[in-house]
Design an enzyme around this catalytic site. Structure first.
Site, PDB file in Angstrom:
ATOM      1  N   HIS A 168     -23.694  41.532  -3.060  1.00  0.00           N
ATOM      2  CA  HIS A 168     -23.668  42.944  -3.421  1.00  0.00           C
ATOM      3  C   HIS A 168     -23.674  43.088  -4.946  1.00  0.00           C
ATOM      4  CE1 HIS A 168     -23.157  43.851   0.665  1.00  0.00           C
ATOM      5  NE2 HIS A 168     -21.940  44.358   0.687  1.00  0.00           N
TER       6      HIS A 168
ATOM      7  N   CYS B 223     -16.034  45.256   1.232  1.00  0.00           N
ATOM      8  CA  CYS B 223     -16.665  44.222   0.411  1.00  0.00           C
ATOM      9  C   CYS B 223     -17.040  44.740  -0.981  1.00  0.00           C
ATOM     10  CB  CYS B 223     -17.895  43.662   1.117  1.00  0.00           C
ATOM     11  SG  CYS B 223     -18.958  44.911   1.858  1.00  0.00           S
TER      12      CYS B 223
END
Length: 340
Positions: free
Chosen positions: A242, A130
């Site tokens: 993130h 990710c």
């Protein structure tokens, strides 16, 4: 005639997001099947305005299934993906199990779409980590312009990257702080509520963690093996999204203004970069969005041809589910997949 798509791991955070995005983007599927382990059989999950009943991955017959979006974990993928692929179904795997296999393409469609040509060697395509996915989306157009020599990355990764257990632990610990209950740490190595943890995944012999190594290895595989990469991965008390602080050293000259203009026109990127209070993006604002957001673009005077930037993206979408479905769309749009 549309395709038959199976989502393995359909009851998890990423699996549910895959079902949502398949519907949102109108993927040409005549049939979508939700799969999970035996303990989740009979569970209901949403696919657009439909409700799907979860079936057992362990005994599902993939003959006649065109694509399997695999989000059931590394051990499950290692066991089942080759068997599924052998039945003629293309596996797009979200785990790390196949990313470093030289015969398995590792794909971010905005970055290295042509690498998909070799997928038939194993009938498996890997989805990157990710944190790597959002990083390379922002780096690719800059690398094309000025050639990147070295990257220093510090990640600030949300608890959803650790699954539902990670999100539950942040919620429960936060609640415990306010009501003065004991704080229990089960998923993370230390308390995550109102704290940051400089440790994601297992430690390796050189002192780096496997999460940090993934960023290095995957960036090299997708972007350029000559790029030097170092990373520090940190877990932060954020539910979704993130963030990354990235320092880049280029071989050729590039200014912050040039970088802004390039990224504004780059696929998958959105620049939010005003030099004022609030003129940048945060993980809270990126949750539920598809773009990779770039802010705080500025020149680094400590090295020749250096830039700093801040990169934020929804890790459940671009970092996982969305990218997998974009890979499936790439297969379809390039005529590489025929309906079973």
């Amino acid at each position: 005639m549309g395709f038959k798509v199976a989502v393995a791991g359909a009851t998890g955070n990423v699996g549910r997001e895959m079902l949502n995005i398949l519907s949102e983007r109108g993927f040409p599927a005549d049939e979508v099947v939700a799969l999970a382990s035996s303990r989740s059989v009979g569970t209901e999950v949403s696919y657009g305005d439909k409700t799907l009943t979860v079936k057992n991955l362990e005994n599902y017959d993939f003959a006649g299934t065109d694509i399997c979006l695999m989000s059931a974990g590394g051990a499950v993928s290692l066991k089942y993906s080759p068997k599924i692929a052998a039945q003629g179904c293309v596996v797009i795997d979200n785990s790390s199990s196949w990313r470093y296999d030289s015969e398995v393409p590792l794909i971010v469609p905005e970055v290295n779409p042509d690498a998909i040509a070799g997928f038939r060697k194993k009938n498996i395509i890997a989805n990157p980590n990710c944190s790597t996915a959002q990083l390379v989306v922002a780096l690719k157009p800059l690398h094309d312009k000025a050639k990147i020599k070295r990257i220093v990355v510090s990640t600030y990764q949300s608890v959803s990257g650790a699954g539902k257990e990670g999100m539950d632990e942040l919620f429960n610990q936060t609640r415990a702080v306010f009501v003065a209950d004991p704080i229990e740490s089960k998923k993370f190595t230390k308390r995550i509520a109102f704290n940051v943890i400089p440790h994601i995944d297992s430690f390796m012999e050189d002192g780096y963690t496997k999460e940090e190594w993934k960023v290095l290895a995957e960036t090299k595989k997708m972007l350029d093996p000559a790029i030097k990469v170092t990373c520090t991965a940190v877990r932060v008390p954020v539910f979704i999204g993130h963030s990354e602080s990235v320092n880049i050293e280029f071989e050729n000259e590039i200014t912050a203004d040039e970088a802004r203009d390039i990224l504004r026109d780059a696929p998958g990127c959105q620049v939010i970069d005003k030099h004022e209070n609030g003129g940048y993006i945060t993980p809270y604002e990126c949750a539920g969005e598809d773009a990779t957001y770039i802010s705080r673009i500025r020149e680094d005077a400590t090295v020749e041809n250096g830039l700093n930037m801040w990169i934020v993206s929804d890790n459940l979408r671009k970092g996982a589910a969305l990218n997998a479905i974009q890979i499936a769309e790439l297969l379809v749009n390039r005529g590489l997949l025929k309906t079973a």
